[in-house]
Design a protein around this motif. Structure first.
Motif, PDB file in Angstrom:
ATOM      1  N   LEU A  88     -24.532 -23.867  -3.047  1.00  0.00           N
ATOM      2  CA  LEU A  88     -25.806 -24.276  -3.447  1.00  0.00           C
ATOM      3  C   LEU A  88     -26.473 -25.017  -2.102  1.00  0.00           C
ATOM      4  N   ASP A  89     -27.977 -25.015  -2.314  1.00  0.00           N
ATOM      5  CA  ASP A  89     -28.644 -25.890  -1.581  1.00  0.00           C
ATOM      6  C   ASP A  89     -28.702 -27.339  -1.953  1.00  0.00           C
ATOM      7  N   ALA A  90     -27.655 -27.916  -1.748  1.00  0.00           N
ATOM      8  CA  ALA A  90     -27.242 -29.323  -2.175  1.00  0.00           C
ATOM      9  C   ALA A  90     -26.416 -30.241  -1.260  1.00  0.00           C
ATOM     10  N   ASP A  91     -26.251 -31.638  -1.445  1.00  0.00           N
ATOM     11  CA  ASP A  91     -25.336 -32.129  -0.645  1.00  0.00           C
ATOM     12  C   ASP A  91     -24.202 -32.066  -1.635  1.00  0.00           C
ATOM     13  N   PRO A 126     -31.879 -36.156 -12.780  1.00  0.00           N
ATOM     14  CA  PRO A 126     -32.055 -34.756 -12.502  1.00  0.00           C
ATOM     15  C   PRO A 126     -31.550 -34.500 -11.272  1.00  0.00           C
ATOM     16  N   PHE A 127     -31.074 -35.532 -10.306  1.00  0.00           N
ATOM     17  CA  PHE A 127     -30.718 -35.118  -8.946  1.00  0.00           C
ATOM     18  C   PHE A 127     -29.271 -35.257  -8.460  1.00  0.00           C
ATOM     19  N   SER A 128     -28.528 -35.855  -9.391  1.00  0.00           N
ATOM     20  CA  SER A 128     -27.126 -36.289  -9.066  1.00  0.00           C
ATOM     21  C   SER A 128     -26.186 -35.740 -10.062  1.00  0.00           C
ATOM     22  N   THR A 129     -25.135 -35.270  -9.793  1.00  0.00           N
ATOM     23  CA  THR A 129     -24.121 -34.726 -10.837  1.00  0.00           C
ATOM     24  C   THR A 129     -22.580 -34.940 -10.230  1.00  0.00           C
ATOM     25  N   LEU A 130     -21.936 -35.408 -11.208  1.00  0.00           N
ATOM     26  CA  LEU A 130     -20.544 -35.766 -10.924  1.00  0.00           C
ATOM     27  C   LEU A 130     -19.646 -34.534 -11.617  1.00  0.00           C
ATOM     28  N   ILE A 131     -18.695 -34.070 -11.062  1.00  0.00           N
ATOM     29  CA  ILE A 131     -17.863 -33.215 -11.694  1.00  0.00           C
ATOM     30  C   ILE A 131     -16.490 -33.317 -11.425  1.00  0.00           C
ATOM     31  N   VAL A 187     -22.500 -33.897  -6.412  1.00  0.00           N
ATOM     32  CA  VAL A 187     -23.497 -32.965  -6.087  1.00  0.00           C
ATOM     33  C   VAL A 187     -25.185 -33.623  -5.929  1.00  0.00           C
ATOM     34  N   GLN A 188     -25.735 -33.670  -4.823  1.00  0.00           N
ATOM     35  CA  GLN A 188     -26.848 -34.353  -5.034  1.00  0.00           C
ATOM     36  C   GLN A 188     -28.036 -33.352  -4.484  1.00  0.00           C
ATOM     37  N   ALA A 189     -29.001 -33.081  -5.179  1.00  0.00           N
ATOM     38  CA  ALA A 189     -30.024 -32.195  -4.816  1.00  0.00           C
ATOM     39  C   ALA A 189     -31.427 -32.760  -4.693  1.00  0.00           C
ATOM     40  N   TRP A 190     -31.730 -32.936  -3.604  1.00  0.00           N
ATOM     41  CA  TRP A 190     -32.912 -33.450  -3.451  1.00  0.00           C
ATOM     42  C   TRP A 190     -34.160 -32.500  -3.024  1.00  0.00           C
ATOM     43  N   ASP A 191     -35.063 -32.644  -3.717  1.00  0.00           N
ATOM     44  CA  ASP A 191     -36.260 -31.458  -3.639  1.00  0.00           C
ATOM     45  C   ASP A 191     -37.118 -32.126  -2.719  1.00  0.00           C
ATOM     46  N   ASP A 192     -37.458 -31.392  -1.913  1.00  0.00           N
ATOM     47  CA  ASP A 192     -38.505 -31.895  -0.650  1.00  0.00           C
ATOM     48  C   ASP A 192     -39.935 -32.049  -1.280  1.00  0.00           C
ATOM     49  N   ASN A 193     -40.238 -31.336  -2.257  1.00  0.00           N
ATOM     50  CA  ASN A 193     -41.573 -31.910  -2.925  1.00  0.00           C
ATOM     51  C   ASN A 193     -41.216 -32.840  -4.203  1.00  0.00           C
ATOM     52  N   ASP A 194     -42.328 -33.268  -4.689  1.00  0.00           N
ATOM     53  CA  ASP A 194     -42.035 -34.131  -5.748  1.00  0.00           C
ATOM     54  C   ASP A 194     -41.721 -33.211  -7.060  1.00  0.00           C
TER      55      ASP A 194
END
Length: 78
Positions: free
Chosen positions: A19-22, A70-75, A34-41
Motif C-alpha cells: 500500500l501507499d502508506a506508512d 480515516p487515516f490511522s489503522t491498527l492491526i 498503518v497511516q495513510a496520509w493524503d496529499d490533498n485534503d
C-alpha cells in the motif's frame, strides 16, 4: 504468540507493504500500524486503504483491524 497468529499477522503485513502508506510492524507487541496520509485534503485514498485492510483482516479469525480515524489503522492478533 502462537504460530498460526504469527502467520496471519505476517500475511496482513505482506498486504500492508503493498500500500501507499506508512506501515510499521512491531514483532515485540504483535501489531501493525498503518497511516495513510493524503496529499490533498480528501480522505478518499485513506478510506479505500482502510476498506481493503478490513476486508483482508476478515479472512483471518485471529486478526483485528481497528480504525482510529480515516487515516490511522491498527492491526493486531488476538
Amino acid at each position: 504468540m502462537r504460530e498460526e497468529k504469527k502467520r496471519q499477522l505476517a500475511n496482513m503485513l505482506a498486504v500492508c507493504q503493498t500500500l501507499d502508506a506508512d506501515v510499521r510492524y512491531s514483532s515485540l507487541y504483535g501489531h501493525i500500524t498503518v497511516q495513510a496520509w493524503d496529499d490533498n485534503d480528501s480522505s478518499a485514498n485513506a478510506e479505500a486503504i482502510q476498506r481493503l485492510l478490513r476486508e483482508q483482516a476478515s479472512k483471518y479469525p485471529n486478526i483485528v483491524c481497528y480504525c482510529f480515524d480515516p487515516f490511522s489503522t491498527l492491526i493486531y492478533a488476538i
